[in-house]
Design a protein around this motif. Sequence first.
Motif, PDB file in Angstrom:
ATOM      1  N   VAL A   1      40.194  32.458  36.182  1.00 40.20           N
ATOM      2  CA  VAL A   1      40.104  33.877  36.536  1.00 40.20           C
ATOM      3  C   VAL A   1      40.832  34.749  35.512  1.00 40.20           C
ATOM      4  O   VAL A   1      40.469  35.908  35.293  1.00 40.20           O
ATOM      5  CB  VAL A   1      40.660  34.110  37.957  1.00 40.20           C
ATOM      6  CG1 VAL A   1      42.176  33.917  37.996  1.00 40.20           C
ATOM      7  CG2 VAL A   1      40.297  35.514  38.443  1.00 40.20           C
TER       8      VAL A   1
ATOM      9  N   GLU B   1      38.607  36.310  32.873  1.00 42.09           N
ATOM     10  CA  GLU B   1      37.653  37.367  33.210  1.00 42.09           C
ATOM     11  C   GLU B   1      38.111  38.678  32.564  1.00 42.09           C
ATOM     12  O   GLU B   1      39.225  39.140  32.834  1.00 42.09           O
ATOM     13  CB  GLU B   1      37.561  37.560  34.733  1.00 42.09           C
ATOM     14  CG  GLU B   1      36.881  36.432  35.475  1.00 42.09           C
ATOM     15  CD  GLU B   1      35.368  36.427  35.277  1.00 42.09           C
ATOM     16  OE1 GLU B   1      34.861  37.264  34.504  1.00 42.09           O
ATOM     17  OE2 GLU B   1      34.702  35.575  35.879  1.00 42.09           O
TER      18      GLU B   1
ATOM     19  N   VAL C   1      39.387  41.590  34.846  1.00 39.24           N
ATOM     20  CA  VAL C   1      40.645  41.358  35.567  1.00 39.24           C
ATOM     21  C   VAL C   1      41.805  42.052  34.868  1.00 39.24           C
ATOM     22  O   VAL C   1      42.683  42.641  35.507  1.00 39.24           O
ATOM     23  CB  VAL C   1      40.909  39.841  35.715  1.00 39.24           C
ATOM     24  CG1 VAL C   1      42.350  39.584  36.133  1.00 39.24           C
ATOM     25  CG2 VAL C   1      39.952  39.239  36.735  1.00 39.24           C
ATOM     26  N   HIS C   2      41.810  42.009  33.540  1.00 39.07           N
ATOM     27  CA  HIS C   2      42.880  42.655  32.785  1.00 39.07           C
ATOM     28  C   HIS C   2      42.840  44.170  32.963  1.00 39.07           C
ATOM     29  O   HIS C   2      43.877  44.826  33.019  1.00 39.07           O
ATOM     30  CB  HIS C   2      42.761  42.296  31.304  1.00 39.07           C
ATOM     31  CG  HIS C   2      42.958  40.834  31.028  1.00 39.07           C
ATOM     32  ND1 HIS C   2      44.192  40.284  30.727  1.00 39.07           N
ATOM     33  CD2 HIS C   2      42.086  39.795  31.030  1.00 39.07           C
ATOM     34  CE1 HIS C   2      44.066  38.990  30.549  1.00 39.07           C
ATOM     35  NE2 HIS C   2      42.797  38.665  30.726  1.00 39.07           N
TER      36      HIS C   2
ATOM     37  N   ASN D   1      44.306  44.822  36.543  1.00 33.69           N
ATOM     38  CA  ASN D   1      45.751  44.620  36.577  1.00 33.69           C
ATOM     39  C   ASN D   1      46.495  45.773  35.927  1.00 33.69           C
ATOM     40  O   ASN D   1      47.510  46.260  36.440  1.00 33.69           O
ATOM     41  CB  ASN D   1      46.116  43.309  35.878  1.00 33.69           C
ATOM     42  CG  ASN D   1      45.673  42.089  36.661  1.00 33.69           C
ATOM     43  OD1 ASN D   1      45.311  42.197  37.835  1.00 33.69           O
ATOM     44  ND2 ASN D   1      45.683  40.936  36.026  1.00 33.69           N
TER      45      ASN D   1
ATOM     46  N   GLY E   1      47.834  39.262  39.378  1.00 30.20           N
ATOM     47  CA  GLY E   1      47.234  38.115  38.693  1.00 30.20           C
ATOM     48  C   GLY E   1      47.441  36.816  39.447  1.00 30.20           C
ATOM     49  O   GLY E   1      46.515  36.003  39.573  1.00 30.20           O
TER      50      GLY E   1
ATOM     51  N   LEU F   1      45.237  36.776  42.580  1.00 30.12           N
ATOM     52  CA  LEU F   1      43.853  36.505  42.212  1.00 30.12           C
ATOM     53  C   LEU F   1      43.649  35.032  41.894  1.00 30.12           C
ATOM     54  O   LEU F   1      42.652  34.427  42.321  1.00 30.12           O
ATOM     55  CB  LEU F   1      43.456  37.354  40.995  1.00 30.12           C
ATOM     56  CG  LEU F   1      43.025  38.794  41.255  1.00 30.12           C
ATOM     57  CD1 LEU F   1      42.829  39.524  39.938  1.00 30.12           C
ATOM     58  CD2 LEU F   1      41.744  38.834  42.064  1.00 30.12           C
TER      59      LEU F   1
ATOM     60  N   SER G   1      39.141  43.905  43.838  1.00 29.32           N
ATOM     61  CA  SER G   1      39.386  42.677  43.077  1.00 29.32           C
ATOM     62  C   SER G   1      38.304  41.633  43.302  1.00 29.32           C
ATOM     63  O   SER G   1      38.054  40.796  42.434  1.00 29.32           O
ATOM     64  CB  SER G   1      40.750  42.083  43.454  1.00 29.32           C
ATOM     65  OG  SER G   1      40.733  41.568  44.780  1.00 29.32           O
TER      66      SER G   1
ATOM     67  N   VAL H   1      35.742  42.306  40.772  1.00 26.85           N
ATOM     68  CA  VAL H   1      36.304  42.105  39.432  1.00 26.85           C
ATOM     69  C   VAL H   1      36.422  40.623  39.098  1.00 26.85           C
ATOM     70  O   VAL H   1      36.109  40.183  37.983  1.00 26.85           O
ATOM     71  CB  VAL H   1      37.679  42.800  39.326  1.00 26.85           C
ATOM     72  CG1 VAL H   1      38.385  42.409  38.040  1.00 26.85           C
ATOM     73  CG2 VAL H   1      37.512  44.317  39.389  1.00 26.85           C
ATOM     74  N   ALA H   2      36.876  39.817  40.066  1.00 24.75           N
ATOM     75  CA  ALA H   2      37.110  38.388  39.809  1.00 24.75           C
ATOM     76  C   ALA H   2      35.821  37.613  39.612  1.00 24.75           C
ATOM     77  O   ALA H   2      35.790  36.613  38.886  1.00 24.75           O
ATOM     78  CB  ALA H   2      37.913  37.780  40.961  1.00 24.75           C
TER      79      ALA H   2
END
Length: 508
Positions: A341, A344, A347-348, A351, A368, A371, A421, A424-425
């Motif tokens: 994950v 991805e 994800v950044h 966060n 993080g 997730l 999320s 996003v994940a």
Amino acid sequence: MRKKLKEKISEALSSVLPITIIVLLLSFTLAPMPIGTLMLFLLGAALLIVGMGFFSLGADIAMMPMGDQMGRKLGASGKVAVIALVCFLIGVTVTIAEPDLQVLARQVPAVPDMVIILTVAAGVGVFLLVSMLRTRFGVPLQYALIGMYIIVFILSIFVPNEFLAVAFDSGGVTTGPITVPFIMALGTGLASIKGKDEDNFGMVAVCSVGPILAVMILGLIYRSSEVAYTPFTIPAVFSSQDVGEQFLRGLPTYLKEVFLGLLPIVLFFLVFQMVSIRLKRRPLIKIGVGILYTFIGLVLFLTGANIGFMPAGHYLGETLAAGTPSWVLIPIGMVVGYFIVAAEPAVHVLNKQVEEVTSGAIPQKAIGLSLSIGVAVSIGISMLRVWLHIPIYFFLVPGYLIALALTFFVPKIFTAIAFDSGGVASGPMTATFLLPFAMGACQALGGDVLMDAFGVVAMVAMTPLITIQILGLFYQRKLKRTRDVTAEEELLLTDDIIDYTEEVETDV
């Protein structure tokens, strides 16, 4: 700019390196991999690292500012009908060109690809409009989500099982690396005018519901007996020259997909720039450079993921299922899910936005970790489904019930972050590595790929809804039991940050 790019590539290296090491260890021990497939994977990992670095920098200096500026102008406008039409058009055009949606459409040959793409795009457009109206009129996200998922699960009773997993998968794949940064920033811009702190998040969550409903409706129209999936074949690679040819052959496809994906966003921004935003030359040049970085990054990333990671994921799943006890798939899948994950790209973006919006009260590491735990659990459950052929419904219904029940007990901002999320994940790494991994294992065990392997994306999109809200409970407990709480955390977790700001301004 070069220094920032080096920092982003360094961050990408730390994100991609763990999953690369895990795959190498498996290939040297439990699942010996052909040298050609291994070379594809290693070159793909290198492209992922460089691509993620370029993408992250491009998202920071172009995608997020463009979305934020457009959201602010839309939020400040008094013409609700015009705003609704613009949001619908943005949702439709951006989704049509999302690369992950093309992959999903090819997996259901009973339905013409363009029918699926247009239907799903319309679903995203409608729910982007709904999300905007929710923010504008102050409807709590909690009640909006509960109402939407009640409709989803009532409709799911009548949908053929073959379509059910695909429908829930579609909610994750349509919120990919092109759409997520832009839609998240659009939501932030809208919230800056009339929204509360938690309204900076939640737009991706609402948009993820549209595709689920859209594919379910398709499932009621098309006969389930016609639904199948396109079998995956690992390319025959015997030399370094063959490896290079595979990447060069795939490169034009992803150049086209990324270009078409970014084009609607750029065109919409240019219209806004001419009509209302009117940025000066220097910021415009900076955004232009950021768009170029985003384009380069996504092309490299998607090429590496599709050409390098997809064959490796399928081969590992098939070999592990055939050569080890079936239960071994569960712990191995959980370890892979925990680390993948972080690779991805979106994800950044999430966060960083969480840390910025909350002034550091919710650190990137906490989100993080939540997730990673969520995705690890989801892949473990997915491998259990592949092994024992358990219908996905037995996990989705209680999972979403728990997630929706938690919304009554956690701070509102954690609910918004959690439901964002999920989309996003479940990005390109899930579609190009985890789903082929499950498909390979399912084929080796003689299962029904459409019934047992599909649904991985849906599980990855669901479990973070629970783990991040549990993180919210932890923060809430910290507030009640200790004095070691920052001012930002206290305001955030008591949901009073907006009222507090207004009181200060009144006193002044």
